[in-house]
Design a protein around this motif. Structure first.
Motif, PDB file in Angstrom:
ATOM      1  N   VAL A 159     -49.553  -8.958 -17.731  1.00 13.96           N
ATOM      2  CA  VAL A 159     -49.369  -9.185 -19.172  1.00 13.96           C
ATOM      3  C   VAL A 159     -50.110 -10.451 -19.596  1.00 13.96           C
ATOM      4  O   VAL A 159     -50.528 -11.254 -18.760  1.00 13.96           O
ATOM      5  CB  VAL A 159     -47.867  -9.294 -19.533  1.00 13.96           C
ATOM      6  N   ASN A 160     -50.240 -10.635 -20.907  1.00 13.59           N
ATOM      7  CA  ASN A 160     -50.881 -11.839 -21.435  1.00 13.59           C
ATOM      8  C   ASN A 160     -49.845 -12.961 -21.473  1.00 13.59           C
ATOM      9  O   ASN A 160     -49.263 -13.260 -22.514  1.00 13.59           O
ATOM     10  CB  ASN A 160     -51.445 -11.556 -22.833  1.00 13.59           C
ATOM     11  N   HIS A 161     -49.615 -13.563 -20.304  1.00 15.42           N
ATOM     12  CA  HIS A 161     -48.510 -14.536 -20.187  1.00 15.42           C
ATOM     13  C   HIS A 161     -48.754 -15.794 -21.015  1.00 15.42           C
ATOM     14  O   HIS A 161     -47.791 -16.431 -21.482  1.00 15.42           O
ATOM     15  CB  HIS A 161     -48.225 -14.878 -18.714  1.00 15.42           C
ATOM     16  N   LYS A 162     -50.007 -16.156 -21.216  1.00 15.31           N
ATOM     17  CA  LYS A 162     -50.299 -17.347 -22.043  1.00 15.31           C
ATOM     18  C   LYS A 162     -49.908 -17.101 -23.503  1.00 15.31           C
ATOM     19  O   LYS A 162     -49.333 -17.956 -24.157  1.00 15.31           O
ATOM     20  CB  LYS A 162     -51.781 -17.709 -21.946  1.00 15.31           C
ATOM     21  N   LYS A 163     -50.211 -15.896 -23.984  1.00 14.97           N
ATOM     22  CA  LYS A 163     -49.849 -15.521 -25.355  1.00 14.97           C
ATOM     23  C   LYS A 163     -48.333 -15.470 -25.512  1.00 14.97           C
ATOM     24  O   LYS A 163     -47.783 -15.954 -26.510  1.00 14.97           O
ATOM     25  CB  LYS A 163     -50.456 -14.148 -25.674  1.00 14.97           C
ATOM     26  N   LYS A 269     -54.326   0.486 -25.899  1.00 13.69           N
ATOM     27  CA  LYS A 269     -55.240  -0.374 -25.130  1.00 13.69           C
ATOM     28  C   LYS A 269     -56.061   0.435 -24.137  1.00 13.69           C
ATOM     29  O   LYS A 269     -57.192   0.082 -23.820  1.00 13.69           O
ATOM     30  CB  LYS A 269     -54.426  -1.419 -24.332  1.00 13.69           C
ATOM     31  N   ASP A 345     -44.944  -8.643 -24.152  1.00 14.35           N
ATOM     32  CA  ASP A 345     -46.391  -8.558 -24.377  1.00 14.35           C
ATOM     33  C   ASP A 345     -46.684  -7.863 -25.714  1.00 14.35           C
ATOM     34  O   ASP A 345     -47.545  -8.301 -26.483  1.00 14.35           O
ATOM     35  CB  ASP A 345     -47.027  -7.779 -23.219  1.00 14.35           C
ATOM     36  N   GLY A 349     -48.244  -9.888 -28.908  1.00 13.28           N
ATOM     37  CA  GLY A 349     -49.558  -9.452 -29.358  1.00 13.28           C
ATOM     38  C   GLY A 349     -49.593  -9.016 -30.807  1.00 13.28           C
ATOM     39  O   GLY A 349     -50.553  -9.286 -31.533  1.00 13.28           O
TER      40      GLY A 349
END
Length: 448
Positions: A159-163, A269, A345, A349
């Motif tokens: 997943v986009n862990h920073k986001k 996606k 996520d 997002g």
């Protein structure tokens, strides 16, 4: 030859039909099946689990196989670590959502996925024919302390862990006194979430709300989500492989609805992907998949059926209507914490609320119930219904299909003496009428 495996592993009442002698003999059979070690052994929070772990490790050692004990871990953590850390196989001691007096064994192949139905049959043959390894050497039992950290790192990488961290989302976890208490709070912490915990103490009696999350026992989760103004609430079952969502308005979602939500997010996606799901899941997934030119493959009910179909098909998504969601990029198994991370996520997002996200998926009206009955009675009911209907599918129990969005399915449980009834309709009113009609019909058949 008798049958040991049900829908999901081997289960029984500890001390009654699930005795130490039985577990010993089953482990000898598993040792003959695995042939070589090391084997990773883990267990859930049931009172009998540590006792069974000792018997299983000792029996593996007697059979000449080395094993490492991972301790109390969620089932999907054991499965992922078996694959990632290079074990020859895994054994998870769990009875999942069954009541506290039950326990069970779930064998895991070296690829981190539950063994296939064909391999279950091989193990049963070894067991009944007593084709056990002859004593030659003694294996060793060690410890494996990397299971949880390996699991959490694996989930984070998908997943986009920073986001997610940047959004500082508020999440409520109803851990159900179960094994996911060992991992999910740590995952939320690493993802920068503000987290509120319910039933967080691991308790083999599941004294907080029981081992299975249902709309009826998740009222505390709903209230806590509203009180804390959380973005999401999530409840896990006893061994942490299934999860039920609560949206930001405190509404408990069906497993179908949450699966559609995540599938929509993932397929947008990754278009032209494959989705595997059971016969009793909502038909809305076909509608949703068509938008991204994706393909839906149906199986019998059971996570083994879905998982083992995902592997050769290289499917991206798998799910069951009971809150079991599988993300192929991580592991082709049900995974409550991976499901949680995917939901975070999605929210991070889109910037939308969970309630708003739900409006973007096809409407789906589904429900389920259960009736106490033996397998023989369930077979009698299915045979009677065949005579009443023209359009039906008997791949698994009986699914009576009225049209694309209206159907009823009845099948005997593989783990309990009950028949499960599932239904989908094109409106809430029709769903309630259909379900009421068939429950009355089945009950009348049981007394006739």
């Amino acid at each position: 030859m008798g049958k040991l495996f049900g829908t999901n592993g081997v289960r029984g009442v500890f001390g009654k039909d699930f005795t130490l002698q039985f577990v010993h003999d089953l482990t000898l059979s598993l040792a003959a099946y695995f042939k070589k070690g090391p084997i990773l052994v883990g267990y859930d929070g049931r009172d009998s689990s540590p006792i069974l772990a000792k018997v299983i490790c000792s029996t593996l050692n007697y059979s000449g196989l080395d094993c490492n004990l991972g301790g109390l871990v969620p089932t999907p953590a054991l499965e992922y670590a078996t694959k990632k850390l290079g074990y020859s196989g895994g054994i998870m001691i769990t009875a999942s959502h069954n009541p506290p007096q039950y326990n069970g064994i779930k064998p895991v192949a070296s690829d981190g996925v539950e063994i296939s139905r064909e391999d279950e049959t091989k193990i049963e043959q070894i067991y009944f024919e007593k084709k056990w390894p002859k004593f030659k050497k003694i294996g060793k039992t060690g410890t494996e302390s990397r299971v949880i950290s390996t699991y959490i790192n694996g989930i984070k990488s998908q997943v986009n862990h920073k986001k997610i961290r940047s959004k500082k989302l508020t999440v409520v976890l109803d851990l159900g006194n179960g094994a996911q208490a060992a991992a999910a709070p740590n995952l939320c912490k690493t993802l920068g979430c503000r987290t509120f915990l319910i039933n967080e103490k691991i308790d083999g009696q599941f004294s907080g709300r029981g081992s299975e999350p249902t709309p009826q026992n998740l009222q505390k989760l709903s209230k806590t989500v509203l009180k804390t103004k959380a973005a999401l609430g999530i409840a896990f079952d006893g061994d942490g492989d299934r999860s039920i969502f609560c949206d930001n308005q405190g509404k408990i979602l069906t497993g179908d609805k949450s699966a559609l939500l995540l599938a929509n997010h993932i397929l947008n996606k990754h278009p032209k992907s494959k989705v595997v799901t059971c016969l009793n899941s909502s038909s809305a997934i076909e509608e949703l998949a068509a938008k991204t030119k994706s393909k839906v493959i149906r199986t019998k009910v059971g996570s083994v059926e879905v998982s083992r179909k995902m592997v050769p098909q290289k499917a991206l998504i798998g799910f069951e209507e009971n809150g079991g969601f599988m993300y192929g990029k991580h592991n082709q198994v049900r995974d409550g914490a991976m499901t949680l991370a995917l939901a975070l996520d999605l929210l991070a997002g889109s910037g939308k609320s969970m309630t708003d996200e739900i409006t973007s998926i096809p409407k789906s009206y589904t429900t389920k119930d259960k009736i106490s009955c033996t397998k023989e009675q369930a077979t009698k009911i299915i045979n009677a219904l065949k005579k009443e209907h023209k359009n039906y599918d008997t791949t698994d129990g009986i699914k009576m299909i009225f049209d694309d969005k209206n159907w009823v399915m009845i099948r005997p449980s593989g783990t309990e003496p009950i028949a499960r009834i599932y239904a989908e309709a094109d409106s809430q009113q029709r769903l309630e009428q259909t379900m009421s009609k068939y429950i009355k019909k089945i009950k009348s058949m049981l007394v006739s």
